[in-house]
Enzyme design. Structure first.
Site, PDB file in Angstrom:
ATOM      1  CE  LYS A 116      14.241 -11.800  16.482  1.00 56.41           C
ATOM      2  NZ  LYS A 116      14.452 -12.923  15.556  1.00 56.41           N
ATOM      3  CG  ASP A 134      11.035 -13.844  15.540  1.00 55.34           C
ATOM      4  OD1 ASP A 134      11.050 -12.796  14.881  1.00 55.34           O
ATOM      5  OD2 ASP A 134      12.096 -14.446  15.829  1.00 55.34           O
ATOM      6  N   GLY A 144      16.314 -10.652  19.432  1.00 54.96           N
ATOM      7  CA  GLY A 144      17.670 -10.261  19.062  1.00 54.96           C
ATOM      8  C   GLY A 144      18.055 -10.894  17.746  1.00 54.96           C
ATOM      9  CG  ASP A 182      12.657 -19.155  18.052  1.00 51.73           C
ATOM     10  OD1 ASP A 182      11.760 -19.411  17.224  1.00 51.73           O
ATOM     11  OD2 ASP A 182      13.426 -18.176  17.939  1.00 51.73           O
ATOM     12  CE  LYS A 210      14.780 -17.658  20.882  1.00 54.13           C
ATOM     13  NZ  LYS A 210      14.393 -16.366  20.261  1.00 54.13           N
ATOM     14  CG  LEU A 211      15.900 -25.078  25.482  1.00 51.44           C
ATOM     15  CD1 LEU A 211      15.467 -26.502  25.868  1.00 51.44           C
ATOM     16  CD2 LEU A 211      17.388 -24.880  25.749  1.00 51.44           C
ATOM     17  CE  LYS A 212      16.999 -19.448  17.848  1.00 43.61           C
ATOM     18  NZ  LYS A 212      15.997 -18.666  17.103  1.00 43.61           N
ATOM     19  CG  ASN A 252      14.049 -19.569  14.226  1.00 45.40           C
ATOM     20  OD1 ASN A 252      14.761 -19.982  15.137  1.00 45.40           O
ATOM     21  ND2 ASN A 252      13.821 -18.273  14.038  1.00 45.40           N
ATOM     22  CB  SER A 296      18.550 -17.242  21.957  1.00 44.15           C
ATOM     23  OG  SER A 296      18.165 -18.099  20.904  1.00 44.15           O
ATOM     24  CD  GLU A 302      10.965 -16.557  19.252  1.00 42.36           C
ATOM     25  OE1 GLU A 302      11.465 -16.888  20.346  1.00 42.36           O
ATOM     26  OE2 GLU A 302      11.523 -15.765  18.485  1.00 42.36           O
TER      27      GLU A 302
HETATM   28  O1  OSB Z   1      14.553 -16.344  15.853  1.00 32.89           O
HETATM   29  O2  OSB Z   1      14.978 -15.149  17.515  1.00 32.89           O
HETATM   30  C1  OSB Z   1      15.353 -15.680  16.483  1.00 32.89           C
HETATM   31  C2  OSB Z   1      19.101 -15.107  16.049  1.00 32.89           C
HETATM   32  C3  OSB Z   1      19.163 -14.876  14.692  1.00 32.89           C
HETATM   33  C4  OSB Z   1      18.021 -14.950  13.935  1.00 32.89           C
HETATM   34  C5  OSB Z   1      16.803 -15.256  14.541  1.00 32.89           C
HETATM   35  C6  OSB Z   1      16.730 -15.464  15.908  1.00 32.89           C
HETATM   36  C7  OSB Z   1      17.901 -15.434  16.656  1.00 32.89           C
HETATM   37  C8  OSB Z   1      17.956 -15.741  18.079  1.00 32.89           C
HETATM   38  C9  OSB Z   1      19.097 -15.179  18.892  1.00 32.89           C
HETATM   39  O3  OSB Z   1      17.188 -16.475  18.640  1.00 32.89           O
HETATM   40  C10 OSB Z   1      18.736 -13.900  19.523  1.00 32.89           C
HETATM   41  C11 OSB Z   1      19.956 -13.189  20.100  1.00 32.89           C
HETATM   42  O4  OSB Z   1      20.490 -13.658  21.093  1.00 32.89           O
HETATM   43  O5  OSB Z   1      20.358 -12.166  19.525  1.00 32.89           O
HETATM   44 MG    MG Z   2      12.708 -16.251  16.887  1.00 31.46          MG
END
Ligand code: OSB
Ligand code: MG
Length: 368
Positions: free
Chosen positions: A263, A239, A291, A189, A161-163, A191, A135, A214
């Site tokens: 998760k 998620d 994660g 992702d 995976k690109l935020k 969020n 990520s 995501e």
């Molecule tokens: O949205 O998946 C998520 C990390 C912290 C909180 C939310 C997320 C994430 C990650 C990183 O995307 C996942 C990892 O490498 O542990």
């Molecule tokens: Mg996520």
């Protein structure tokens, strides 16, 4: 089994680089570890809650509080304690899934160590190693992003995976596709950073052949995701919205998602995570293991889960070095794009005492 002692331990590990998402920037991982002792065994759990309630309503201090005041005292009363009796004993307390998951993990670890059974075997794993995705946070510039992605691809990560967030979505995706080609497994992702009013904008990602997008919309906006799924061709993965097997069943049945990120911490533990896996398999929905920047403790358990048959997409279970210069367990190392599933009893790893002390910011033995 019966609980004799429980320790809550706070740790702080500096991240190798800041990790920026649409909800905030993490520079270190402030985590809560739960250690349970019974007459014959010890077990470890890691709470995935973050320092602020930005990813979800839970946060570390609240998890410590609910564990100390409600969850641990309730479990101490259970005479036939094992992994499976944790959830029923804690059911009367609403929510607080991340806190419950940490406690369940510690009890399950203690039980399985006593029985000599690896967590992977207990959960029904069918693989001995799992493919690693990574990520990648929001960066200050496209150049910095391309350097970072290039480094991960060289290290062997099999999926990127690109935020994303409004203002950092189309351009980074286009740049990564242009530099690294169409064969790279690529996903994004958000969020929860978008609303349904952004559906036309998000449809702009359709030509890039992403594996998935995501959690584009709010955690509670299940019907928004149903509508968005009709307007874009990128598959939707949830998620934040998937808080239980029931939530997963509803989301899938309504058409809110085509893929699920599991998760264990978010859903109350590894046993509920397995139920979600089972629901998704029954519906033909692919899953992958998310994660929460775990230390080696949580990572070990996530790898056991990710080895179940329904985990057909690479997860965010990256190598320890992607997060930390020094982990509190032996580091997990990427080899040919994979991490090995631990084989020892329970979660199969333990904190290294000196490494653990080094990052400990407080510890507390609970009494009841
Ligand atoms: O949205 O998946 C998520 C990390 C912290 C909180 C939310 C997320 C994430 C990650 C990183 O995307 C996942 C990892 O490498 O542990
Ligand atoms: Mg996520």
């Amino acid at each position: 089994m019966k609980l004799t002692d429980v320790e809550l331990r706070r740790i702080r590990l500096p991240l190798v680089a800041p990790f920026r998402t649409s909800f905030g920037t993490e520079r270190s991982r402030d985590a809560l570890l739960v250690r349970v002792l019974t007459a014959d065994a010890e077990g470890w759990g890691e709470c995935v809650a973050m320092i602020d309630p930005l990813y979800s309503s839970e946060y570390v201090d609240a998890c410590a509080d609910v564990l100390r005041r409600f969850l641990v005292p309730a479990l101490a009363e259970v005479p036939q304690l094992n992994g499976a009796t944790v959830e029923p004993a804690l059911r009367k307390f609403r929510g607080h899934r991340m806190a419950k998951a940490a406690l369940e993990m510690a009890v399950l670890d203690a039980e399985l160590r006593q029985r000599g059974v690896p967590l992977s075997q207990e959960l029904g794993a069918v693989h001995t190693s799992v493919p690693c995705g990574v990520s990648v946070g929001i960066m200050g510039s496209i150049g910095e992003l391309l350097d970072t992605v290039g480094g991960y691809l060289e290290a062997g990560y099999v999926r990127i995976k690109l935020k994303i967030e409004p203002g950092w979505d189309f351009a980074p995706v286009a740049a990564v596709r242009e530099r690294f080609g169409d064969d790279v497994l690529l996903q994004v992702d958000a969020n929860t950073a978008y609303t349904l009013a952004d559906s036309h904008h998000l449809a702009g990602l359709d030509p890039f052949n992403l594996l998935l997008i995501e959690q584009p919309l709010d955690e509670e906006d299940v019907l928004g995701h149903v509508e968005l799924a009709k307007r874009i061709s990128t598959p939707i993965c949830l998620d934040e919205s998937i808080t239980s097997a029931r939530a997963a069943t509803d989301a899938i049945t309504l058409g809110a998602c085509q893929i699920v990120n599991i998760k264990p911490g978010r859903v109350g533990g590894y046993l509920e995570a397995r139920r979600i896996h089972d629901v998704c398999v029954a519906h033909g929905v692919p899953v992958w293991c998310g994660g929460m920047l775990e230390t080696g403790i949580g990572r070990a358990a996530n790898l056991a889960l990710a080895a179940l048959p329904g985990f057909t997409l690479p997860g965010d279970t990256s190598a320890s070095s992607r997060y930390y210069h020094t982990d509190i367990t032996e580091p997990f190392v990427i080899e040919n794009g994979h991490l090995s599933v631990p084989t020892g009893p329970g979660i199969g790893v333990e904190p290294i005492p000196d490494a653990l002390e080094e990052v400990t910011t407080s510890k507390e033995w609970l009494s009841w």
